[in-house]
Design a protein around this motif. Structure first.
Motif, PDB file in Angstrom:
ATOM      1  N   GLY A  39       0.807  -1.215   0.000  1.00  0.00           N
ATOM      2  CA  GLY A  39       0.000   0.000   0.000  1.00  0.00           C
ATOM      3  C   GLY A  39       0.838   1.261   0.000  1.00  0.00           C
ATOM      4  O   GLY A  39       0.478   2.259  -0.640  1.00  0.00           O
ATOM      5  N   VAL A  40       1.954   1.240   0.716  1.00  0.00           N
ATOM      6  CA  VAL A  40       2.848   2.401   0.736  1.00  0.00           C
ATOM      7  C   VAL A  40       3.543   2.551  -0.613  1.00  0.00           C
ATOM      8  O   VAL A  40       3.698   3.661  -1.133  1.00  0.00           O
ATOM      9  N   TRP A  41       3.968   1.425  -1.197  1.00  0.00           N
ATOM     10  CA  TRP A  41       4.568   1.479  -2.537  1.00  0.00           C
ATOM     11  C   TRP A  41       3.600   2.116  -3.527  1.00  0.00           C
ATOM     12  O   TRP A  41       3.982   2.975  -4.321  1.00  0.00           O
ATOM     13  N   ASP A  42       2.340   1.733  -3.481  1.00  0.00           N
ATOM     14  CA  ASP A  42       1.346   2.309  -4.392  1.00  0.00           C
ATOM     15  C   ASP A  42       1.119   3.791  -4.101  1.00  0.00           C
ATOM     16  O   ASP A  42       0.939   4.592  -5.029  1.00  0.00           O
ATOM     17  N   PHE A  43       1.101   4.162  -2.834  1.00  0.00           N
ATOM     18  CA  PHE A  43       0.907   5.561  -2.465  1.00  0.00           C
ATOM     19  C   PHE A  43       2.009   6.433  -3.055  1.00  0.00           C
ATOM     20  O   PHE A  43       1.750   7.529  -3.558  1.00  0.00           O
ATOM     21  N   VAL A  44       3.235   5.955  -3.002  1.00  0.00           N
ATOM     22  CA  VAL A  44       4.361   6.718  -3.526  1.00  0.00           C
ATOM     23  C   VAL A  44       4.387   6.694  -5.054  1.00  0.00           C
ATOM     24  O   VAL A  44       4.573   7.711  -5.707  1.00  0.00           O
ATOM     25  N   GLY A  45       4.199   5.512  -5.636  1.00  0.00           N
ATOM     26  CA  GLY A  45       4.414   5.357  -7.066  1.00  0.00           C
ATOM     27  C   GLY A  45       3.230   5.667  -7.943  1.00  0.00           C
ATOM     28  O   GLY A  45       3.395   5.914  -9.144  1.00  0.00           O
ATOM     29  N   THR A  52      -2.406   8.179 -17.083  1.00  0.00           N
ATOM     30  CA  THR A  52      -1.955   8.644 -18.392  1.00  0.00           C
ATOM     31  C   THR A  52      -0.877   9.710 -18.253  1.00  0.00           C
ATOM     32  O   THR A  52       0.157   9.669 -18.929  1.00  0.00           O
ATOM     33  N   THR A  53      -1.116  10.687 -17.396  1.00  0.00           N
ATOM     34  CA  THR A  53      -0.152  11.772 -17.237  1.00  0.00           C
ATOM     35  C   THR A  53       1.118  11.291 -16.559  1.00  0.00           C
ATOM     36  O   THR A  53       2.224  11.745 -16.888  1.00  0.00           O
ATOM     37  N   LEU A  54       0.977  10.369 -15.619  1.00  0.00           N
ATOM     38  CA  LEU A  54       2.164   9.780 -14.991  1.00  0.00           C
ATOM     39  C   LEU A  54       3.090   9.196 -16.048  1.00  0.00           C
ATOM     40  O   LEU A  54       4.303   9.449 -16.052  1.00  0.00           O
ATOM     41  N   ALA A  55       2.549   8.421 -16.970  1.00  0.00           N
ATOM     42  CA  ALA A  55       3.358   7.832 -18.041  1.00  0.00           C
ATOM     43  C   ALA A  55       3.844   8.887 -19.022  1.00  0.00           C
ATOM     44  O   ALA A  55       4.969   8.798 -19.546  1.00  0.00           O
ATOM     45  N   ALA A  56       3.024   9.906 -19.278  1.00  0.00           N
ATOM     46  CA  ALA A  56       3.392  10.932 -20.256  1.00  0.00           C
ATOM     47  C   ALA A  56       4.607  11.737 -19.809  1.00  0.00           C
ATOM     48  O   ALA A  56       5.424  12.155 -20.647  1.00  0.00           O
ATOM     49  N   ASN A  57       4.748  11.956 -18.509  1.00  0.00           N
ATOM     50  CA  ASN A  57       5.918  12.703 -18.028  1.00  0.00           C
ATOM     51  C   ASN A  57       7.216  12.032 -18.455  1.00  0.00           C
ATOM     52  O   ASN A  57       8.147  12.676 -18.945  1.00  0.00           O
ATOM     53  N   ARG A  58       7.263  10.731 -18.273  1.00  0.00           N
ATOM     54  CA  ARG A  58       8.466   9.994 -18.609  1.00  0.00           C
ATOM     55  C   ARG A  58       8.653   9.930 -20.123  1.00  0.00           C
ATOM     56  O   ARG A  58       9.766  10.115 -20.640  1.00  0.00           O
ATOM     57  N   ALA A  59       7.572   9.681 -20.854  1.00  0.00           N
ATOM     58  CA  ALA A  59       7.666   9.567 -22.307  1.00  0.00           C
ATOM     59  C   ALA A  59       8.118  10.876 -22.935  1.00  0.00           C
ATOM     60  O   ALA A  59       8.915  10.881 -23.890  1.00  0.00           O
ATOM     61  N   ALA A  60       7.644  12.005 -22.416  1.00  0.00           N
ATOM     62  CA  ALA A  60       8.018  13.299 -22.985  1.00  0.00           C
ATOM     63  C   ALA A  60       9.500  13.588 -22.783  1.00  0.00           C
ATOM     64  O   ALA A  60      10.176  14.100 -23.687  1.00  0.00           O
ATOM     65  N   LEU A  61      10.010  13.274 -21.613  1.00  0.00           N
ATOM     66  CA  LEU A  61      11.448  13.471 -21.394  1.00  0.00           C
ATOM     67  C   LEU A  61      12.267  12.555 -22.292  1.00  0.00           C
ATOM     68  O   LEU A  61      13.302  12.965 -22.834  1.00  0.00           O
ATOM     69  N   ASP A  62      11.818  11.323 -22.465  1.00  0.00           N
ATOM     70  CA  ASP A  62      12.557  10.389 -23.310  1.00  0.00           C
ATOM     71  C   ASP A  62      12.589  10.837 -24.765  1.00  0.00           C
ATOM     72  O   ASP A  62      13.498  10.451 -25.511  1.00  0.00           O
ATOM     73  N   ARG A  63      11.610  11.636 -25.193  1.00  0.00           N
ATOM     74  CA  ARG A  63      11.592  12.114 -26.574  1.00  0.00           C
ATOM     75  C   ARG A  63      12.533  13.289 -26.818  1.00  0.00           C
ATOM     76  O   ARG A  63      12.768  13.662 -27.966  1.00  0.00           O
ATOM     77  N   VAL A  64      13.046  13.881 -25.744  1.00  0.00           N
ATOM     78  CA  VAL A  64      13.922  15.045 -25.897  1.00  0.00           C
ATOM     79  C   VAL A  64      15.345  14.583 -26.177  1.00  0.00           C
ATOM     80  O   VAL A  64      15.998  13.967 -25.323  1.00  0.00           O
ATOM     81  N   VAL A 326      15.700  21.691 -11.610  1.00  0.00           N
ATOM     82  CA  VAL A 326      14.641  20.694 -11.503  1.00  0.00           C
ATOM     83  C   VAL A 326      14.351  20.386 -10.044  1.00  0.00           C
ATOM     84  O   VAL A 326      15.181  20.621  -9.159  1.00  0.00           O
ATOM     85  N   LEU A 327      13.160  19.832  -9.810  1.00  0.00           N
ATOM     86  CA  LEU A 327      12.837  19.180  -8.542  1.00  0.00           C
ATOM     87  C   LEU A 327      12.911  17.677  -8.756  1.00  0.00           C
ATOM     88  O   LEU A 327      12.401  17.165  -9.749  1.00  0.00           O
ATOM     89  N   LEU A 328      13.545  16.989  -7.818  1.00  0.00           N
ATOM     90  CA  LEU A 328      13.708  15.541  -7.892  1.00  0.00           C
ATOM     91  C   LEU A 328      12.837  14.911  -6.823  1.00  0.00           C
ATOM     92  O   LEU A 328      13.034  15.163  -5.630  1.00  0.00           O
ATOM     93  N   GLY A 329      11.871  14.078  -7.246  1.00  0.00           N
ATOM     94  CA  GLY A 329      10.876  13.563  -6.328  1.00  0.00           C
ATOM     95  C   GLY A 329      10.995  12.101  -5.991  1.00  0.00           C
ATOM     96  O   GLY A 329      11.798  11.702  -5.136  1.00  0.00           O
ATOM     97  N   ARG A 330      10.224  11.245  -6.671  1.00  0.00           N
ATOM     98  CA  ARG A 330      10.120   9.836  -6.279  1.00  0.00           C
ATOM     99  C   ARG A 330      11.462   9.134  -6.091  1.00  0.00           C
ATOM    100  O   ARG A 330      11.586   8.325  -5.157  1.00  0.00           O
ATOM    101  N   PRO A 331      12.474   9.352  -6.956  1.00  0.00           N
ATOM    102  CA  PRO A 331      13.735   8.627  -6.719  1.00  0.00           C
ATOM    103  C   PRO A 331      14.318   8.859  -5.331  1.00  0.00           C
ATOM    104  O   PRO A 331      14.971   7.963  -4.773  1.00  0.00           O
ATOM    105  N   MET A 332      14.075  10.039  -4.752  1.00  0.00           N
ATOM    106  CA  MET A 332      14.606  10.287  -3.417  1.00  0.00           C
ATOM    107  C   MET A 332      13.824   9.511  -2.357  1.00  0.00           C
ATOM    108  O   MET A 332      14.402   9.093  -1.344  1.00  0.00           O
ATOM    109  N   LEU A 333      12.536   9.297  -2.571  1.00  0.00           N
ATOM    110  CA  LEU A 333      11.786   8.452  -1.648  1.00  0.00           C
ATOM    111  C   LEU A 333      12.206   6.994  -1.772  1.00  0.00           C
ATOM    112  O   LEU A 333      12.306   6.271  -0.775  1.00  0.00           O
TER     113      LEU A 333
END
Length: 379
Positions: A39-45, A52-64, A326-333
């Protein structure tokens, strides 16, 4: 005084037979998954809606794609860069994230101390599980305070006074949470905070709803609906600007028109953010909107990128798209869950190595030069 440039990254034990220490920020994700309750893993991730937007963030950076320069004579670039007028060891701040004692018993003080040792700002959430006074005391580095606008204006004023008294170096107000996005993982899990994790900056009992587990209900969402003011306006932002002399950032901007209006109010920076894909599902990726926001505000204010950053290459991409940092989020958690302060320190050391490699490979002597690189975006 800033720390010296990072050498070889610190290591953190991966655990398990034959496992190796992480060699990228992504490696911490699997370590965190093993360490955390589901449950905590899901809360964070998790994100909102169907993510859709969660996946789009990563896809957009990968296209740059970033166009390197050659024959520039750069052997060992500096990673140091200014943010809000102060030199930092990297153009990076640790993003505000709630309830960090869910991830590790040492929580916010451990992550703040790691950020301070790495020479980057740590942004403390209103919904920290450690009071602001204890977090600023735990690190010699700069702490920025992130403010959620509460229904109780007296509590807002109290949080401002406490953050000033505690020595916070900047104030960041989050404007994209009139209500909490519908995070389906938390709804399915009936997610609630355990008794030992509290919203420590709020008066006792003000987070009771966040602990009230009910099947099919996110207790975090219920608490947010009761506590947060949904009708924040530009007049409120102007009141905040008049109330503080600290550098003021507005987090949660996607439309360039809002960035311009924030600059008109007198803020020092905007953070292009969709809350890590956790608010409006279907909002655009932040890397998609960043160039438009930068073009709209010009040199009037700084622009930072949030949501989806996972590597030093991503920091370079953001700089090349015009961001100041930038702000660095989930990787720090993930890193905090994997190894407490040592894990967080290892992650930031890795990020410094990755950023230095990216600068070297693009012929940049420092992050400022990276802002002059050309980018290409694939379809």
């Amino acid at each position: 005084m800033l720390p010296p440039p990072a050498g070889p990254p610190a290591t953190v034990a991966a655990g398990g037979d034959g496992d190796r220490p992480p060699v990228s920020l992504a490696d911490f994700a699997e370590l965190a998954r093993r360490a955390l309750p589901p449950g905590v893993w899901d809360f964070v991730g998790g994100g909102s809606g169907v993510e859709t937007t969660l996946a789009a963030n990563r896809a957009a950076l990968d296209r740059v794609a970033v166009l390197p320069r050659v024959l520039t004579g750069v052997e060992r670039p500096r990673t140091h860069a200014p943010l809000l007028g102060r030199e930092q060891a990297m153009p990076v701040a640790v993003a505000p994230m709630a309830y960090q004692r869910l991830l590790h018993p040492d929580g916010e003080p451990a992550l703040a101390a790691a950020a301070g040792a790495a020479g980057v700002p740590y942004v403390l959430s209103t919904l920290s599980s450690t009071p602001v006074e204890e977090v600023t005391a735990a690190t010699a580095g700069p702490v920025w305070f992130q403010l959620y606008w509460l229904r109780d204006r007296g509590l807002v004023a109290d949080l401002l006074d406490r953050s000033h008294a505690a020595g916070c170096a900047a104030l960041m107000v989050t404007v994209d949470v009139p209500v909490l996005g519908r995070r389906l993982r938390d709804v399915r899990n009936g997610f609630a905070l355990p008794p030992e994790v509290t919203a420590a900056n709020l008066p006792a009992g003000r987070d009771d709803l966040a602990h009230a587990g009910t099947p099919g209900v996110s207790a975090i969402a219920a608490h947010t609906e009761a506590a947060f003011a949904p009708a924040l306006t530009w007049a409120d932002l102007a009141w905040l600007r008049e109330r503080t002399r600290l550098p003021l950032l507005v987090k949660g901007v996607l439309d360039p028109r809002d960035a311009v209006r924030a600059a008109d109010v007198g803020v020092d920076a905007v953070v292009v953010s969709n809350h890590g894909g956790r608010q409006l599902d279907g909002a655009p990726a932040t890397a998609t909107m960043l160039p438009e926001v930068v073009a709209a505000v010009g040199e009037r204010i700084e622009v930072l990128l949030d949501s989806g950053v996972r590597s030093g290459t991503d920091v370079l991409r953001a700089l090349a798209l015009g961001a100041s940092g930038v702000l660095l989020g989930r990787p720090m958690l993930w890193a905090l869950a994997a190894g407490g302060r040592a894990g967080a320190q290892a992650a930031l050391d890795l990020l410094a190595v990755e950023l230095r490699d990216a600068l070297t490979l693009t012929g940049c002597a420092d992050p400022t030069q990276a802002r002059r690189l050309r980018t290409l975006t694939g379809d």
